[in-house]
Design an enzyme around this catalytic site. Sequence first.
Site, PDB file in Angstrom:
ATOM      1  N   LYS A  11       0.814  -1.215   0.000  1.00 17.94           N
ATOM      2  CA  LYS A  11       0.000   0.000   0.000  1.00 17.94           C
ATOM      3  C   LYS A  11       0.853   1.273   0.000  1.00 17.94           C
ATOM      4  O   LYS A  11       2.056   1.235   0.278  1.00 17.94           O
ATOM      5  CB  LYS A  11      -0.931  -0.035   1.220  1.00 17.94           C
ATOM      6  N   TYR A  51     -12.432  -2.346  -3.554  1.00 20.69           N
ATOM      7  CA  TYR A  51     -12.880  -2.497  -2.163  1.00 20.69           C
ATOM      8  C   TYR A  51     -14.401  -2.380  -2.031  1.00 20.69           C
ATOM      9  O   TYR A  51     -14.895  -2.047  -0.951  1.00 20.69           O
ATOM     10  CB  TYR A  51     -12.205  -1.439  -1.291  1.00 20.69           C
ATOM     11  N   PHE A  59     -15.335   3.798   6.953  1.00 25.50           N
ATOM     12  CA  PHE A  59     -13.980   4.158   6.520  1.00 25.50           C
ATOM     13  C   PHE A  59     -13.770   4.026   5.009  1.00 25.50           C
ATOM     14  O   PHE A  59     -12.664   4.247   4.514  1.00 25.50           O
ATOM     15  CB  PHE A  59     -12.932   3.307   7.264  1.00 25.50           C
ATOM     16  N   ARG A  87      -1.587 -14.292   4.926  1.00 22.10           N
ATOM     17  CA  ARG A  87      -2.288 -13.588   6.008  1.00 22.10           C
ATOM     18  C   ARG A  87      -1.506 -13.704   7.321  1.00 22.10           C
ATOM     19  O   ARG A  87      -1.490 -12.784   8.134  1.00 22.10           O
ATOM     20  CB  ARG A  87      -3.715 -14.115   6.142  1.00 22.10           C
ATOM     21  N   THR A  93      -5.107  -7.075  10.872  1.00 24.00           N
ATOM     22  CA  THR A  93      -5.409  -5.816  10.165  1.00 24.00           C
ATOM     23  C   THR A  93      -4.944  -4.596  10.966  1.00 24.00           C
ATOM     24  O   THR A  93      -4.340  -3.678  10.413  1.00 24.00           O
ATOM     25  CB  THR A  93      -6.937  -5.706   9.933  1.00 24.00           C
ATOM     26  N   ARG A 104       2.765  -6.177   9.375  1.00 19.85           N
ATOM     27  CA  ARG A 104       2.015  -5.057   9.955  1.00 19.85           C
ATOM     28  C   ARG A 104       2.573  -4.654  11.320  1.00 19.85           C
ATOM     29  O   ARG A 104       2.591  -3.472  11.658  1.00 19.85           O
ATOM     30  CB  ARG A 104       0.530  -5.398  10.022  1.00 19.85           C
ATOM     31  N   ASN A 114      -2.087   0.310   6.692  1.00 18.63           N
ATOM     32  CA  ASN A 114      -1.512  -0.904   7.276  1.00 18.63           C
ATOM     33  C   ASN A 114      -0.625  -1.692   6.309  1.00 18.63           C
ATOM     34  O   ASN A 114      -0.494  -2.906   6.410  1.00 18.63           O
ATOM     35  CB  ASN A 114      -2.624  -1.784   7.878  1.00 18.63           C
ATOM     36  N   HIS A 117      -2.213  -5.520   1.736  1.00 20.88           N
ATOM     37  CA  HIS A 117      -3.518  -6.185   1.621  1.00 20.88           C
ATOM     38  C   HIS A 117      -3.259  -7.603   1.124  1.00 20.88           C
ATOM     39  O   HIS A 117      -2.357  -7.820   0.314  1.00 20.88           O
ATOM     40  CB  HIS A 117      -4.419  -5.466   0.605  1.00 20.88           C
ATOM     41  N   GLU A 128      -9.633 -11.063  -7.275  1.00 20.39           N
ATOM     42  CA  GLU A 128      -8.693  -9.946  -7.077  1.00 20.39           C
ATOM     43  C   GLU A 128      -7.496 -10.046  -8.025  1.00 20.39           C
ATOM     44  O   GLU A 128      -7.015  -9.030  -8.529  1.00 20.39           O
ATOM     45  CB  GLU A 128      -8.239  -9.898  -5.613  1.00 20.39           C
TER      46      GLU A 128
END
Length: 140
Positions: A11, A51, A59, A87, A93, A104, A114, A117, A128
């Site tokens: 990100k 998203y 948010f 993950r 998250t 993270r 964060n 993704h 995705e």
Amino acid sequence: MAVERTLSIIKPDATRRNLTGKINAKFEEAGLRIVAQKRIQLTPAQAGEFYKVHAERPFYGELCEFMASEPVVVQVLEGEGAIAKNREVMGATNPADAAEGTIRAEFAESVGENSVHGSDAPETAAEEIAYFFSGLELVG
Ligand code: CMP
């Protein structure tokens, strides 16, 4: 365990701080192979489409603006149980809840910013990946 592919995004908070290499090292050390990767600039509309499952969340607007604020690196990670493994390597998250040594915990600035993704299930991974990559770009 089956070999899977999952969609990962590095990100804007991480690309801004020049963390792409350090994050990629975490994936590779965990046995995930980066089989496709590109650095792109999303528009707010493209981020919003990606998203859209979060469209009703408070948010959502902030998330779309943030994801379009600077370039992101989109990538396909491959490996045994790649979806769960990614993950695990990313951590929770919210970085305040992320286990030590995870991406993270080490790099994320907040729950919104964060750093990474990752897809959460085989169906979302397929969707995705197809959102960002054509079959020709997936060379394995
Ligand atoms: P990600 O795994 O990309 O999936 C949805 C994103 O929404 C999530 O990471 C966070 O960046 C963001 N997000 C989730 N919860 C919040 C929140 N409470 N405030 C701001 N952003 C959030």
